[in-house]
Design a protein around this motif. Structure first.
Motif, PDB file in Angstrom:
ATOM      1  N   GLU A  42       1.426 -14.853   4.274  1.00  0.00           N
ATOM      2  CA  GLU A  42       1.735 -16.109   5.143  1.00  0.00           C
ATOM      3  C   GLU A  42       2.082 -16.089   6.562  1.00  0.00           C
ATOM      4  O   GLU A  42       1.515 -16.601   7.286  1.00  0.00           O
ATOM      5  N   LEU A  43       2.984 -15.202   6.670  1.00  0.00           N
ATOM      6  CA  LEU A  43       3.684 -14.815   8.158  1.00  0.00           C
ATOM      7  C   LEU A  43       2.423 -14.086   9.034  1.00  0.00           C
ATOM      8  O   LEU A  43       2.891 -14.311  10.235  1.00  0.00           O
ATOM      9  N   THR A  44       1.881 -13.357   8.279  1.00  0.00           N
ATOM     10  CA  THR A  44       0.846 -12.635   9.232  1.00  0.00           C
ATOM     11  C   THR A  44      -0.663 -13.337   9.365  1.00  0.00           C
ATOM     12  O   THR A  44      -1.545 -12.789   9.700  1.00  0.00           O
ATOM     13  N   GLY A  45      -0.662 -14.619   8.733  1.00  0.00           N
ATOM     14  CA  GLY A  45      -1.842 -15.324   8.878  1.00  0.00           C
ATOM     15  C   GLY A  45      -2.874 -14.585   7.822  1.00  0.00           C
ATOM     16  O   GLY A  45      -4.205 -14.498   8.178  1.00  0.00           O
ATOM     17  N   GLY A  46      -2.585 -13.839   6.906  1.00  0.00           N
ATOM     18  CA  GLY A  46      -3.327 -13.105   6.112  1.00  0.00           C
ATOM     19  C   GLY A  46      -3.977 -11.771   6.402  1.00  0.00           C
ATOM     20  O   GLY A  46      -4.499 -11.128   5.784  1.00  0.00           O
ATOM     21  N   ARG A  47      -3.222 -11.400   7.646  1.00  0.00           N
ATOM     22  CA  ARG A  47      -3.590 -10.109   8.131  1.00  0.00           C
ATOM     23  C   ARG A  47      -3.229  -9.162   7.233  1.00  0.00           C
ATOM     24  O   ARG A  47      -3.811  -7.942   7.235  1.00  0.00           O
ATOM     25  N   LEU A  48      -1.867  -9.094   6.818  1.00  0.00           N
ATOM     26  CA  LEU A  48      -1.211  -8.129   5.988  1.00  0.00           C
ATOM     27  C   LEU A  48      -1.294  -8.441   4.751  1.00  0.00           C
ATOM     28  O   LEU A  48      -0.786  -9.430   4.211  1.00  0.00           O
ATOM     29  N   ASN A  49      -2.149  -7.724   3.827  1.00  0.00           N
ATOM     30  CA  ASN A  49      -2.151  -7.890   2.250  1.00  0.00           C
ATOM     31  C   ASN A  49      -1.441  -6.695   1.522  1.00  0.00           C
ATOM     32  O   ASN A  49      -2.021  -5.618   1.698  1.00  0.00           O
ATOM     33  N   LEU A  50      -0.117  -6.857   1.180  1.00  0.00           N
ATOM     34  CA  LEU A  50       0.428  -5.728   0.696  1.00  0.00           C
ATOM     35  C   LEU A  50      -0.110  -5.656  -1.246  1.00  0.00           C
ATOM     36  O   LEU A  50      -0.017  -6.332  -1.874  1.00  0.00           O
ATOM     37  N   GLY A  51      -0.551  -4.394  -1.147  1.00  0.00           N
ATOM     38  CA  GLY A  51      -1.106  -4.011  -2.630  1.00  0.00           C
ATOM     39  C   GLY A  51       0.088  -3.619  -3.444  1.00  0.00           C
ATOM     40  O   GLY A  51       1.432  -3.265  -2.885  1.00  0.00           O
ATOM     41  N   PRO A  52       0.082  -3.713  -4.613  1.00  0.00           N
ATOM     42  CA  PRO A  52       0.946  -3.347  -5.658  1.00  0.00           C
ATOM     43  C   PRO A  52       1.605  -2.126  -5.504  1.00  0.00           C
ATOM     44  O   PRO A  52       2.796  -1.794  -5.332  1.00  0.00           O
ATOM     45  N   GLY A  53       0.707  -0.940  -5.104  1.00  0.00           N
ATOM     46  CA  GLY A  53       1.346   0.287  -5.120  1.00  0.00           C
ATOM     47  C   GLY A  53       2.146   0.578  -3.790  1.00  0.00           C
ATOM     48  O   GLY A  53       3.146   1.180  -3.888  1.00  0.00           O
ATOM     49  N   THR A  54       1.907  -0.104  -2.594  1.00  0.00           N
ATOM     50  CA  THR A  54       2.218  -0.099  -1.271  1.00  0.00           C
ATOM     51  C   THR A  54       3.826  -0.753  -1.689  1.00  0.00           C
ATOM     52  O   THR A  54       4.771  -0.178  -1.225  1.00  0.00           O
ATOM     53  N   LEU A  55       3.831  -1.914  -2.186  1.00  0.00           N
ATOM     54  CA  LEU A  55       5.012  -2.764  -2.458  1.00  0.00           C
ATOM     55  C   LEU A  55       5.784  -2.157  -3.047  1.00  0.00           C
ATOM     56  O   LEU A  55       7.146  -1.872  -2.717  1.00  0.00           O
ATOM     57  N   TYR A  56       5.551  -1.636  -4.522  1.00  0.00           N
ATOM     58  CA  TYR A  56       6.449  -1.335  -5.303  1.00  0.00           C
ATOM     59  C   TYR A  56       7.016   0.303  -5.090  1.00  0.00           C
ATOM     60  O   TYR A  56       8.120   0.594  -5.253  1.00  0.00           O
ATOM     61  N   GLY A  57       6.128   0.974  -4.323  1.00  0.00           N
ATOM     62  CA  GLY A  57       6.497   2.136  -3.654  1.00  0.00           C
ATOM     63  C   GLY A  57       7.586   2.164  -2.706  1.00  0.00           C
ATOM     64  O   GLY A  57       8.845   2.774  -2.657  1.00  0.00           O
ATOM     65  N   ALA A  58       7.249   0.994  -1.827  1.00  0.00           N
ATOM     66  CA  ALA A  58       8.380   0.722  -0.708  1.00  0.00           C
ATOM     67  C   ALA A  58       9.739   0.275  -1.304  1.00  0.00           C
ATOM     68  O   ALA A  58      10.757   0.408  -0.803  1.00  0.00           O
TER      69      ALA A  58
END
Length: 105
Positions: free
Chosen positions: A33-49
């Motif tokens: 939402e904050l990036t207007g849909g530009r940044l889509n965090l995938g589950p692997g990236t999210l949970y690794g971070a």
């Protein structure tokens, strides 16, 4: 935090989203939402971070639902806030210095 080490964009938005208790899917939604849909965090990236941020003490687990699907909520810590604001300051400097290009021909 190493002041010379910039945060990744994913980590920046995870810390920003965790300013209030938030679960993983909420982080994904807010970053998009904050990036207007530009940044889509995938589950692997999210949970690794998230794992890395928990290890560094930059976020804390504040609740976990019990049941078939455990929904965990995370909240930024004081150390996480310090890292976030150091990065925000670095980015503001970057933008201010980049503005010096304006007016050049």
């Amino acid at each position: 935090m190493d002041k010379n080490q910039p945060l990744t964009e994913a980590v920046f938005y995870i810390l920003l989203a965790a300013r209030k208790p938030v679960h993983g899917y909420g982080i994904i939604q807010e970053a998009a939402e904050l990036t207007g849909g530009r940044l889509n965090l995938g589950p692997g990236t999210l949970y690794g971070a998230i794992t890395s941020l928990l290890d560094k003490g930059w976020i804390a687990l504040v609740s976990a639902e019990t049941g078939s699907r455990k929904k965990k909520e995370y909240l930024i810590t004081e150390a996480g806030r310090a890292a976030f604001y150091a990065e925000l300051s670095r980015l503001r400097e970057l933008v201010a210095n980049g503005g010096k290009m304006e007016g050049e021909t």
